[in-house]
Design a protein around this motif. Structure first.
Motif, PDB file in Angstrom:
ATOM      1  N   THR A 289      34.088  10.068  65.197  1.00 30.56           N
ATOM      2  CA  THR A 289      34.383  11.482  64.990  1.00 30.56           C
ATOM      3  C   THR A 289      35.820  11.802  65.364  1.00 30.56           C
ATOM      4  O   THR A 289      36.506  10.994  66.002  1.00 30.56           O
ATOM      5  N   THR A 290      36.260  12.987  64.981  1.00 30.38           N
ATOM      6  CA  THR A 290      37.594  13.452  65.371  1.00 30.38           C
ATOM      7  C   THR A 290      37.709  13.489  66.885  1.00 30.38           C
ATOM      8  O   THR A 290      38.738  13.131  67.449  1.00 30.38           O
ATOM      9  N   GLN A 291      36.641  13.888  67.560  1.00 34.93           N
ATOM     10  CA  GLN A 291      36.667  13.925  69.023  1.00 34.93           C
ATOM     11  C   GLN A 291      36.881  12.534  69.600  1.00 34.93           C
ATOM     12  O   GLN A 291      37.616  12.370  70.577  1.00 34.93           O
ATOM     13  N   ASP A 292      36.264  11.505  68.992  1.00 32.99           N
ATOM     14  CA  ASP A 292      36.466  10.139  69.460  1.00 32.99           C
ATOM     15  C   ASP A 292      37.935   9.761  69.377  1.00 32.99           C
ATOM     16  O   ASP A 292      38.478   9.142  70.280  1.00 32.99           O
ATOM     17  N   HIS A 293      38.596  10.111  68.254  1.00 32.80           N
ATOM     18  CA  HIS A 293      40.021   9.811  68.110  1.00 32.80           C
ATOM     19  C   HIS A 293      40.831  10.547  69.166  1.00 32.80           C
ATOM     20  O   HIS A 293      41.741   9.986  69.759  1.00 32.80           O
TER      21      HIS A 293
ATOM     22  N   ALA B 179      42.063   1.094  65.816  1.00 32.28           N
ATOM     23  CA  ALA B 179      41.122   1.015  64.697  1.00 32.28           C
ATOM     24  C   ALA B 179      41.850   0.604  63.422  1.00 32.28           C
ATOM     25  O   ALA B 179      42.966   1.051  63.161  1.00 32.28           O
ATOM     26  N   THR B 180      41.197  -0.239  62.635  1.00 30.63           N
ATOM     27  CA  THR B 180      41.715  -0.557  61.304  1.00 30.63           C
ATOM     28  C   THR B 180      41.169   0.481  60.332  1.00 30.63           C
ATOM     29  O   THR B 180      40.206   1.183  60.628  1.00 30.63           O
TER      30      THR B 180
ATOM     31  N   ALA C 227      50.366  -0.781  58.188  1.00 30.33           N
ATOM     32  CA  ALA C 227      49.982   0.290  57.261  1.00 30.33           C
ATOM     33  C   ALA C 227      48.464   0.435  57.172  1.00 30.33           C
ATOM     34  O   ALA C 227      47.965   1.425  56.638  1.00 30.33           O
ATOM     35  N   TYR C 228      47.721  -0.521  57.710  1.00 26.19           N
ATOM     36  CA  TYR C 228      46.256  -0.492  57.703  1.00 26.19           C
ATOM     37  C   TYR C 228      45.669  -0.322  59.107  1.00 26.19           C
ATOM     38  O   TYR C 228      44.476  -0.483  59.305  1.00 26.19           O
ATOM     39  N   VAL C 229      46.527   0.004  60.078  1.00 26.67           N
ATOM     40  CA  VAL C 229      46.082   0.145  61.468  1.00 26.67           C
ATOM     41  C   VAL C 229      46.440   1.542  61.968  1.00 26.67           C
ATOM     42  O   VAL C 229      47.582   1.976  61.835  1.00 26.67           O
ATOM     43  N   ARG C 230      45.471   2.224  62.546  1.00 31.74           N
ATOM     44  CA  ARG C 230      45.699   3.589  63.045  1.00 31.74           C
ATOM     45  C   ARG C 230      46.290   3.527  64.450  1.00 31.74           C
ATOM     46  O   ARG C 230      45.566   3.520  65.451  1.00 31.74           O
TER      47      ARG C 230
ATOM     48  N   ALA D 114      36.239  -7.681  60.006  1.00 29.00           N
ATOM     49  CA  ALA D 114      35.080  -6.892  59.589  1.00 29.00           C
ATOM     50  C   ALA D 114      35.531  -5.460  59.322  1.00 29.00           C
ATOM     51  O   ALA D 114      36.471  -4.962  59.941  1.00 29.00           O
ATOM     52  N   GLU D 115      34.856  -4.802  58.408  1.00 27.56           N
ATOM     53  CA  GLU D 115      35.154  -3.402  58.119  1.00 27.56           C
ATOM     54  C   GLU D 115      34.995  -2.587  59.398  1.00 27.56           C
ATOM     55  O   GLU D 115      34.032  -2.758  60.146  1.00 27.56           O
ATOM     56  N   GLY D 116      35.978  -1.734  59.686  1.00 28.87           N
ATOM     57  CA  GLY D 116      35.937  -0.891  60.878  1.00 28.87           C
ATOM     58  C   GLY D 116      36.301  -1.603  62.169  1.00 28.87           C
ATOM     59  O   GLY D 116      36.086  -1.066  63.257  1.00 28.87           O
ATOM     60  N   ALA D 117      36.864  -2.803  62.066  1.00 32.64           N
ATOM     61  CA  ALA D 117      37.221  -3.577  63.265  1.00 32.64           C
ATOM     62  C   ALA D 117      38.280  -2.855  64.089  1.00 32.64           C
ATOM     63  O   ALA D 117      39.084  -2.085  63.571  1.00 32.64           O
ATOM     64  N   ARG D 118      38.264  -3.111  65.378  1.00 34.30           N
ATOM     65  CA  ARG D 118      39.318  -2.653  66.278  1.00 34.30           C
ATOM     66  C   ARG D 118      40.107  -3.885  66.689  1.00 34.30           C
ATOM     67  O   ARG D 118      39.530  -4.963  66.857  1.00 34.30           O
TER      68      ARG D 118
END
Length: 127
Positions: A2-6, A49-50, A111-114, A73-77
């Motif tokens: 969620t936005t709160q998690d970020h 997060a990716t 470019a793929y990492v937040r 994996a999709e959603g990997a950190r």
């Protein structure tokens, strides 16, 4: 996530860096970019997060012309060990020539990492 998690991720990072800044002394004077070594160390161990919806390719070097060594994996950190400049890549988080080193001989495009930044968030890799 969620936005709160970020927000919580950023608040935790701010608390870590803030506490390091409060305890800084002459031995932790800032690097050329103004970042204290202790803060860099804290950032070095942060998890990022990716981009959602992608199985990110991990490459042998900082460019798409280097071999793929594995896929995340999709959603990997990931933890970023260091960063270097390489081939410019466009992704969900913009266009960047920054590549994140996640293990010896393993790079992903920033470019793929937040990371929350369009610049480097940790030390440069020693090449």
């Amino acid at each position: 996530m969620t936005t709160q998690d970020h927000r919580d991720d950023y608040l935790d990072l701010d608390a870590i860096v803030g506490s390091l800044d409060d305890s800084a002394d002459a031995s932790t004077a800032g690097d050329a970019d103004g970042t204290a070594p202790a803060a860099r160390a804290a950032l070095h161990h942060s998890s990022y997060a990716t981009a959602p919806g992608y199985r990110l390719k991990v490459r042998q070097g900082p460019g798409t012309d280097t071999p793929v060594v594995r896929r995340l994996a999709e959603g990997a950190r990931i933890q970023i060990r260091c960063q270097t400049r390489g081939q410019r890549v466009s992704g969900p988080y913009g266009t960047s020539n920054i590549w994140d080193n996640i293990a010896p001989g393993e790079y992903v495009s920033d470019a793929y990492v937040r990371t929350g930044s369009s610049g480097m968030v940790t030390q440069s890799c020693m090449n």
